[in-house]
Design a protein around this motif. Sequence first.
Motif, PDB file in Angstrom:
ATOM      1  N   LEU A   2       0.815  -1.222   0.000  1.00 43.82           N
ATOM      2  CA  LEU A   2       0.000   0.000   0.000  1.00 43.82           C
ATOM      3  C   LEU A   2       0.850   1.275   0.000  1.00 43.82           C
ATOM      4  N   PRO A   3       1.893   1.368   0.820  1.00 36.60           N
ATOM      5  CA  PRO A   3       2.707   2.588   0.773  1.00 36.60           C
ATOM      6  C   PRO A   3       3.329   2.843  -0.596  1.00 36.60           C
ATOM      7  N   MET A   4       3.591   1.771  -1.368  1.00 37.28           N
ATOM      8  CA  MET A   4       4.123   1.936  -2.713  1.00 37.28           C
ATOM      9  C   MET A   4       3.015   2.091  -3.745  1.00 37.28           C
ATOM     10  N   ARG A   5       1.769   2.192  -3.257  1.00 42.57           N
ATOM     11  CA  ARG A   5       0.592   2.468  -4.072  1.00 42.57           C
ATOM     12  C   ARG A   5       0.283   1.380  -5.093  1.00 42.57           C
ATOM     13  N   ALA A  35      -7.195  -1.481   5.657  1.00 42.59           N
ATOM     14  CA  ALA A  35      -6.040  -0.590   5.783  1.00 42.59           C
ATOM     15  C   ALA A  35      -5.883   0.257   4.531  1.00 42.59           C
ATOM     16  N   TYR A  36      -5.321   1.455   4.713  1.00 41.11           N
ATOM     17  CA  TYR A  36      -5.022   2.329   3.584  1.00 41.11           C
ATOM     18  C   TYR A  36      -3.893   3.279   4.008  1.00 41.11           C
ATOM     19  N   PRO A  37      -3.165   3.840   3.038  1.00 43.42           N
ATOM     20  CA  PRO A  37      -2.028   4.705   3.369  1.00 43.42           C
ATOM     21  C   PRO A  37      -2.451   5.982   4.081  1.00 43.42           C
ATOM     22  N   ALA A  80       4.022   0.822   9.486  1.00 43.29           N
ATOM     23  CA  ALA A  80       3.686   1.862  10.460  1.00 43.29           C
ATOM     24  C   ALA A  80       2.914   3.021   9.838  1.00 43.29           C
ATOM     25  N   ASP A  81       3.056   3.217   8.514  1.00 41.68           N
ATOM     26  CA  ASP A  81       2.449   4.384   7.868  1.00 41.68           C
ATOM     27  C   ASP A  81       1.094   4.067   7.249  1.00 41.68           C
ATOM     28  N   LEU A  82       0.380   3.098   7.834  1.00 41.90           N
ATOM     29  CA  LEU A  82      -0.952   2.749   7.357  1.00 41.90           C
ATOM     30  C   LEU A  82      -1.988   3.046   8.424  1.00 41.90           C
ATOM     31  N   ILE A  83      -3.153   3.506   7.980  1.00 48.59           N
ATOM     32  CA  ILE A  83      -4.310   3.599   8.865  1.00 48.59           C
ATOM     33  C   ILE A  83      -5.017   2.258   8.799  1.00 48.59           C
ATOM     34  N   ARG A  84      -5.336   1.683   9.939  1.00 53.04           N
ATOM     35  CA  ARG A  84      -5.939   0.356   9.945  1.00 53.04           C
ATOM     36  C   ARG A  84      -7.176   0.342  10.833  1.00 53.04           C
ATOM     37  N   LYS A  85      -8.120  -0.521  10.487  1.00 57.90           N
ATOM     38  CA  LYS A  85      -9.348  -0.675  11.267  1.00 57.90           C
ATOM     39  C   LYS A  85      -9.716  -2.154  11.292  1.00 57.90           C
TER      40      LYS A  85
END
Length: 301
Positions: free
Chosen positions: A133-136, A266-268, A150-155
């Motif tokens: 995801l961080p690399m899109r 999860a998403y960036p 660490a740079d992902l929003i997660r639920k």
Amino acid sequence: MDWDKLRIFHAVADAGSLTHAGETLNLSQSAVSRQIRSLEESLNATLFHRHARGLILTEQGELLFDASRAMSQRLEAAEARIRDSKEEIFGELRVTTTTGFGSLWLAPRLPKLYAQHPDLKIDLMLEERVLDLPMREADVAIRMKEPSQADLIRKRLMSVNMRLYAMPAYLDEHGRPSTMADLAQHRLICMNTTSTQVSAGSSFTQEILTHDIQSMLTVNNYFGVLQAVLNGLGIGVLPDYVVQDFPELERVLPQDESIEIPVFLAYPEELRHSKRVAAFRDFVTEEIFEFRKKMQRLGLR
């Protein structure tokens, strides 16, 4: 490096053909060829092997294509965020999840999302490989474990258990097992334990296989397992979320199941304010809420 030449190179590498790239770019084949040749001369490198069946990237070409693809994805993300509207939800959203969850749970519910947001364009990527995801590589992921970046929003959405199911007609004909050992008298349908899958599912299947199962069908995704079970082929190892949409399935050995598998969305971080991501997140959250209520009402959780 000339950005226009790089754009043309990316289109050719993606299409594998000068002709097809020219059609995409509204350029003649000769114009595309000149730009590629000029780029190769400026880099002093051969970017393509020319074959009668098309173009194949060289090692140097692969390196440049990886870089241009990452740049293209970043630019698309920037454009999408710029175009996000406070009033409207539109544009492409790339969603990745497993083949089983995507085909058996998510896809059947997407008509509701499109009814709410008809201008949304979902690119649903179903595969067991975890996309970056961080690399899109994708905008949003639904994963069967907590993301580690660490740079992902997660639920956390819910939990899933792997269980045993069969059609009543199959069980009427072949008998209903009362213990794991009784499964030796039945055909087991499951994912191959060497296939990419969550460890809890593989462990549960491996436990079943210690009981000297003689007849088996292995499939590389749960959609295939479900189809075999629905057609009365045997007893299948399936995620418990299938029973809401296929109530005809009968649970076998209700005392036995895998450990809980957490399901995360999860998403960036950079897409925190994306209207498309928010619409998809809210939709999935509401569907999960309704799913849980129905499962509890049916006494299936």
